[in-house]
Design an enzyme around this catalytic site. Structure first.
Site, PDB file in Angstrom:
ATOM      1  N   HIS A 177     -32.063  13.867   8.470  1.00 51.19           N
ATOM      2  CA  HIS A 177     -32.227  13.448   9.659  1.00 51.19           C
ATOM      3  C   HIS A 177     -33.382  14.325  10.615  1.00 51.19           C
ATOM      4  O   HIS A 177     -33.403  15.477  10.364  1.00 51.19           O
ATOM      5  CB  HIS A 177     -30.970  13.716  10.383  1.00 51.19           C
ATOM      6  CG  HIS A 177     -31.019  13.073  11.917  1.00 51.19           C
ATOM      7  ND1 HIS A 177     -31.328  11.860  12.519  1.00 51.19           N
ATOM      8  CD2 HIS A 177     -31.104  13.922  13.059  1.00 51.19           C
ATOM      9  CE1 HIS A 177     -31.141  11.745  13.716  1.00 51.19           C
ATOM     10  NE2 HIS A 177     -31.038  12.828  14.295  1.00 51.19           N
ATOM     11  N   MET A 216     -31.247  15.692  20.890  1.00 54.55           N
ATOM     12  CA  MET A 216     -30.112  16.514  21.004  1.00 54.55           C
ATOM     13  C   MET A 216     -30.696  17.935  20.611  1.00 54.55           C
ATOM     14  O   MET A 216     -31.048  18.206  19.409  1.00 54.55           O
ATOM     15  CB  MET A 216     -28.795  16.493  20.492  1.00 54.55           C
ATOM     16  CG  MET A 216     -27.897  17.467  20.577  1.00 54.55           C
ATOM     17  SD  MET A 216     -26.179  16.817  19.888  1.00 54.55           S
ATOM     18  CE  MET A 216     -26.633  17.600  18.135  1.00 54.55           C
ATOM     19  N   ASP A 242     -29.881  10.442   5.810  1.00 56.71           N
ATOM     20  CA  ASP A 242     -29.213  11.175   7.041  1.00 56.71           C
ATOM     21  C   ASP A 242     -27.724  11.401   6.740  1.00 56.71           C
ATOM     22  O   ASP A 242     -26.925  10.577   6.430  1.00 56.71           O
ATOM     23  CB  ASP A 242     -29.490  10.221   8.090  1.00 56.71           C
ATOM     24  CG  ASP A 242     -29.430  10.652   9.494  1.00 56.71           C
ATOM     25  OD1 ASP A 242     -28.606  11.959   9.488  1.00 56.71           O
ATOM     26  OD2 ASP A 242     -30.100  10.480  10.134  1.00 56.71           O
ATOM     27  N   SER A 299     -34.007  10.374  17.708  1.00 54.93           N
ATOM     28  CA  SER A 299     -32.633  10.656  17.564  1.00 54.93           C
ATOM     29  C   SER A 299     -31.905  10.012  18.790  1.00 54.93           C
ATOM     30  O   SER A 299     -32.135   8.847  19.124  1.00 54.93           O
ATOM     31  CB  SER A 299     -32.098  12.310  17.322  1.00 54.93           C
ATOM     32  OG  SER A 299     -30.815  12.282  16.909  1.00 54.93           O
ATOM     33  N   GLN A 300     -31.146  10.664  19.514  1.00 55.81           N
ATOM     34  CA  GLN A 300     -30.340  10.199  20.479  1.00 55.81           C
ATOM     35  C   GLN A 300     -31.318   9.703  21.771  1.00 55.81           C
ATOM     36  O   GLN A 300     -31.055   8.787  22.544  1.00 55.81           O
ATOM     37  CB  GLN A 300     -29.356  11.074  21.248  1.00 55.81           C
ATOM     38  CG  GLN A 300     -29.871  12.485  22.082  1.00 55.81           C
ATOM     39  CD  GLN A 300     -28.708  13.138  22.450  1.00 55.81           C
ATOM     40  OE1 GLN A 300     -27.357  13.295  22.100  1.00 55.81           O
ATOM     41  NE2 GLN A 300     -29.134  14.084  23.346  1.00 55.81           N
TER      42      GLN A 300
END
Length: 363
Positions: free
Chosen positions: A312, A47, A253, A121-122
């Site tokens: 993260h 993102m 995270d 991540s996403q």
């Protein structure tokens, strides 16, 4: 105000797609298609990032290709240009994005013999959706992708139940505004229309206190996780074809909630986020009933799970190459060169989180 921000973002995104599409050209053909080359790598960013930024994904592609002669690294770009790519990390239809990338990857001749896939991540769950929906290829030209390995870092495979991630964009007014608008839409009505069709984070939001609504209305994650009563056997068949599935969690995270979602861990049904009651992968129905083939992969020794220390996406080049690239993304016969070592040169280690903040502050 939230609705106006959402509408403005969607209008800007549509206009940029239309304008940028005229300049989208196919990649040049490989001049030497028959030579022995390392297995290519495809990466999908997270993102707020984009395919080509020189301090994040562009940097990583450049360093990987410079260290291994002949290696081709393909960075996923959603839409016609990097700006749209970044915006579609907040606003867009994930199912359409996955479909678009399936077509683009199939059209890339340098990936025809197979590739290793990486999601950040996403991008982790989006890349997994590509494997499940478009994988299963056995030979060039059969219309299916041949994904050999999948590595995911800080993914949200079991969704997220909170959205604290906008702090990373506080240095940039534009990205911060888009992130806050997406966050507000998810918090207000994650499963309503149009949020569930246009806000990316809503499409993997999982409220443990209302799983019935999540299963009925979320258009992406329940399907790709085979959580619905009628299972898609193709998803399991394509995932178990992987040589290896690597799931990396960030130990500290606080952006992904719960952080164990990187390992398919999710909050127990009926609990609140503050209860922090996480059902680990191997205790879940998804694993025990093997909806996706994760148990089969695990029993065959093909499921690898480990931590990256820190926050993260806070990893440096040295850690990435020692723990991810060399052991999981590089063919054995390319690991050692004439000098006895793989690396051509060392580069400054910089976390992706720090790089993202530098990028947003400069925009």
């Amino acid at each position: 105000a939230m609705r106006l921000a959402l509408v403005a973002a969607l209008v800007a995104l549509a206009a940029s797609r239309a304008e940028g599409a005229r300049g989208l050209l196919p990649p040049p053909p490989d001049p030497e298609p028959s030579r022995r080359v390392p297995t290519p790598i495809v990466m999908w960013h997270g993102m707020g990032d984009n395919c080509c930024d020189p301090v994040s994904m562009g940097h990583l592609k450049s360093v990987m290709e410079s260290r291994v002669p002949g290696l081709y690294v393909h960075n996923v770009m959603v839409g016609p240009n990097p700006w749209v790519d970044a915006m579609e990390g907040f606003f867009g239809d994930v199912n359409h994005q996955v479909e678009e990338q399936c077509a683009r990857l199939l059209a890339e001749p340098r990936l025809a013999e197979g590739f290793y896939a990486v999601g950040f991540s996403q991008g982790s769950q989006f890349m997994r959706a590509v494997v499940q929906r478009c994988g299963g290829g056995e030979r060039s030209g059969d219309g299916r992708l041949n994904v050999k390995r999948l590595v995911t870092m800080g993914g949200q495979h079991a969704g997220v139940s909170d959205l604290p991630g906008c702090v990373a964009y506080e240095g940039n007014a534009t990205l911060s505004a888009y992130c806050r608008a997406a966050e507000a839409a998810v918090r207000a009505a994650a499963y309503s229309f149009p949020a569930r069709k246009t806000v990316v984070q809503a499409q993997y939001f999982r409220d443990p206190r209302d799983l019935d609504k999540y299963l009925a209305r979320n258009p992406f994650l329940p399907d790709v996780n085979n959580e619905k009563p009628v299972k898609n056997p193709k998803y399991k068949a394509n995932l178990v074809r992987l040589e290896r599935l690597v799931l990396i969690r960030f130990s500290e995270d606080t952006i992904v909630v719960p952080k164990d979602s990187a390992w398919f861990g999710s909050f127990r049904e009926g609990t609140r986020v503050e209860d922090d009651d996480v059902v680990p992968l191997r205790e879940s129905k998804l694993y025990q009933e093997d909806w996706l083939g994760l148990r089969l992969l695990d029993e065959a020794g093909k499921l690898v799970m480990f931590d990256c220390p820190g926050q993260h996406m806070a990893f440096g080049d040295d850690w990435f190459f020692a723990n991810v690239f060399e052991p999981h993304l590089l063919d054995d016969d390319f690991k050692r060169g004439e000098s006895g070592g793989l690396l051509r040169r060392r580069v400054e280690a910089k976390s992706f989180l720090a790089a993202s903040r530098e990028r947003t502050q400069a925009m």
